[in-house]
Design an enzyme around this catalytic site. Structure first.
Site, short mmCIF file in Angstrom:
data_model
loop_
_atom_site.label_atom_id
_atom_site.label_comp_id
_atom_site.label_asym_id
_atom_site.label_seq_id
_atom_site.Cartn_x
_atom_site.Cartn_y
_atom_site.Cartn_z
N LYS A 19 0.77 -1.13 0.01
CA LYS A 19 0.05 0.09 0.01
C LYS A 19 0.89 1.29 -0.08
O LYS A 19 2.13 1.06 0.27
CB LYS A 19 -0.80 0.07 1.29
CG LYS A 19 -1.84 -1.28 1.10
CD LYS A 19 -2.87 -1.36 2.45
CE LYS A 19 -3.72 -2.52 2.50
NZ LYS A 19 -4.56 -2.22 3.58
N ARG A 75 -2.57 -14.51 4.65
CA ARG A 75 -3.18 -13.60 5.55
C ARG A 75 -2.67 -13.93 6.91
O ARG A 75 -2.68 -12.82 7.66
CB ARG A 75 -4.85 -14.30 5.43
CG ARG A 75 -5.43 -13.91 4.09
CD ARG A 75 -5.43 -12.34 3.66
NE ARG A 75 -6.40 -11.45 4.50
CZ ARG A 75 -6.38 -10.00 4.30
NH1 ARG A 75 -5.67 -9.76 3.36
NH2 ARG A 75 -7.11 -9.48 5.08
N THR A 91 -5.66 -6.80 10.89
CA THR A 91 -5.95 -5.41 10.16
C THR A 91 -5.24 -4.47 10.97
O THR A 91 -4.78 -3.47 10.41
CB THR A 91 -7.43 -5.22 9.99
OG1 THR A 91 -7.84 -6.50 9.24
CG2 THR A 91 -7.71 -4.07 9.34
N ARG A 113 2.56 -6.96 9.91
CA ARG A 113 2.01 -5.99 10.42
C ARG A 113 2.36 -5.75 11.80
O ARG A 113 2.55 -4.58 12.24
CB ARG A 113 0.40 -5.93 10.30
CG ARG A 113 -0.11 -5.56 8.96
CD ARG A 113 -1.34 -5.93 8.74
NE ARG A 113 -2.21 -5.67 7.41
CZ ARG A 113 -3.37 -6.17 6.80
NH1 ARG A 113 -3.97 -7.00 7.62
NH2 ARG A 113 -3.88 -5.79 5.84
N ASN A 141 -1.83 -0.15 7.11
CA ASN A 141 -1.39 -1.46 7.66
C ASN A 141 -0.47 -2.08 6.35
O ASN A 141 -0.21 -3.36 6.46
CB ASN A 141 -2.52 -2.22 8.07
CG ASN A 141 -3.62 -2.35 7.14
OD1 ASN A 141 -3.46 -1.87 5.81
ND2 ASN A 141 -4.64 -2.90 7.39
N HIS A 187 -1.75 -5.64 1.55
CA HIS A 187 -2.90 -6.46 1.41
C HIS A 187 -2.47 -7.64 0.45
O HIS A 187 -1.77 -7.49 -0.34
CB HIS A 187 -4.16 -5.94 0.77
CG HIS A 187 -5.29 -6.55 0.29
ND1 HIS A 187 -6.28 -7.19 1.04
CD2 HIS A 187 -5.48 -6.94 -1.02
CE1 HIS A 187 -7.10 -7.77 0.47
NE2 HIS A 187 -6.80 -7.69 -0.89
#
Length: 346
Positions: free
Chosen positions: A16, A99, A105, A116, A136, A139
């Site tokens: 991101k 994930r 998140t 993260r 964060n 993704h």
């Protein structure tokens, strides 16, 4: 093309804007690779608003769970901002594994050992106070349908694994002895099993000019080989004989890794585990005694400049579209790095 891809084994990684701004893209992708996932097709781009809308459509379509100004927050975070995307390949559980690896998140709630948790510097509480999206870092696709959607969103039709330079592409030349011994399939399978994407296989009959261009360095340095007539040897070994050519795609450094996988030019000195060591049956001593070139099955481009020349030589100068291979649907393993090889010798 996308219909043939097994998206149960592929995920899109989106680094991101905050990961780009903080200079953490390399660290994020390295963490994913260190977890045993093959990462390729890294692409830096500037996000368009529609891409963020499609990528996060599940959030936009569930207004009861998210603030009403979510569209504006997405636009503020992504539209016109730099991001990095990459493709991750693994087993059918890759989506769940990724994930788990990236973590909760909310970076403040993410466990130690997750991306993260270790690299995040924001929190959901701070984002809520400032009426923005939580920062964060990364993704990854939630599941195979999401991977299909993410692939089309961030790469677009025909952009998969696009090679912008010759550092990611090598020409494979399966020589006449490989063809005559029926070893072409075995050679190409060894290269594919080592993690390269092999495409555009083509059987051709060698024209004299092709072998002259391909081995130009031997021809202009023929005085290194006073025991042999190099032009005559090349024409005898190649001209008018069948060979198979193909392209190998991978990450920068593929040329050296493939040369190492091939092994020593003299099969009798090639290490076990290399193609020439396991499949070769000729020797430099025999070639010298018969005043010919050593038969060692296969050649790959030495470096990016050689790859550029080899593509023109074996596929034609107007075939640049070959540098955009399909996304491979099979599992890949990293190409091993055995002993580095010396300068090419006939």
């Amino acid at each position: 093309m996308r219909g043939s891809v097994d998206f149960s084994r592929w995920a899109v990684v989106l680094c991101k804007p905050d990961a780009v701004e903080r200079g953490l893209v390399d660290a994020v992708l390295a963490r994913i690779e260190d977890a045993g996932v093959v990462v390729r097709a890294r692409t830096d781009l500037v996000a368009e608003a529609w891409q963020a809308h499609v990528a996060f459509r599940d959030m936009l379509a569930d207004p009861g769970r998210f603030p009403p100004d979510l569209p504006a927050r997405l636009d503020e975070t992504y539209a016109g901002q730099p991001v990095t995307v990459a493709l991750a390949h693994g087993g059918p559980d890759i989506h769940a594994r990724l994930r788990q690896l990236i973590g909760h998140t909310d970076p403040a709630e993410a466990a130690a050992g997750t991306i993260r948790g270790d690299l995040g510097a924001d929190s959901l509480a701070a984002a809520s106070r400032e009426k923005r999206l939580v920062r964060n870092l990364v993704h990854t696709s939630d599941d195979p349908p999401a991977a299909r959607r993410d692939f089309g969103t961030w790469y677009g039709p025909g952009r998969a694994l696009q090679v912008s330079d010759f550092s990611r592409c090598s020409v494979i030349l399966c020589k006449p002895d490989a063809t005559e011994r029926g070893m072409v399939d075995a050679v190409l399978e060894r290269i594919a099993d080592a993690g390269a994407t092999v495409t555009n296989r083509c059987e051709i009959t060698v024209q004299p000019w092709q072998i002259h261009v391909h081995y130009w360095d031997l021809l202009v340095d023929a005085d290194r080989f006073p025991d042999r007539d190099i032009p005559a040897c090349l024409e005898q070994e190649y001209a008018g004989r069948p060979v198979t050519v193909a392209l190998a795609h991978g990450e920068p450094g593929i040329h050296a890794r493939l040369r190492d996988l091939l092994g020593h030019f003299d099969p009798t000195h090639a290490a076990p585990g290399t193609i020439r060591g396991d499949l070769g049956i000729d020797s430099l001593d025999a070639a010298l005694a018969e005043r010919r070139l050593v038969r060692n099955l296969v050649h790959t481009s030495d470096d990016p400049d050689a790859a550029r020349r080899d593509i023109g030589t074996w596929f034609g100068t107007a075939r640049r579209e070959l540098l955009t291979p399909p996304v491979p649907a099979q599992a890949a393993r990293p190409i091993p790095d055995p002993l580095r090889q010396p300068r090419r010798t006939p």
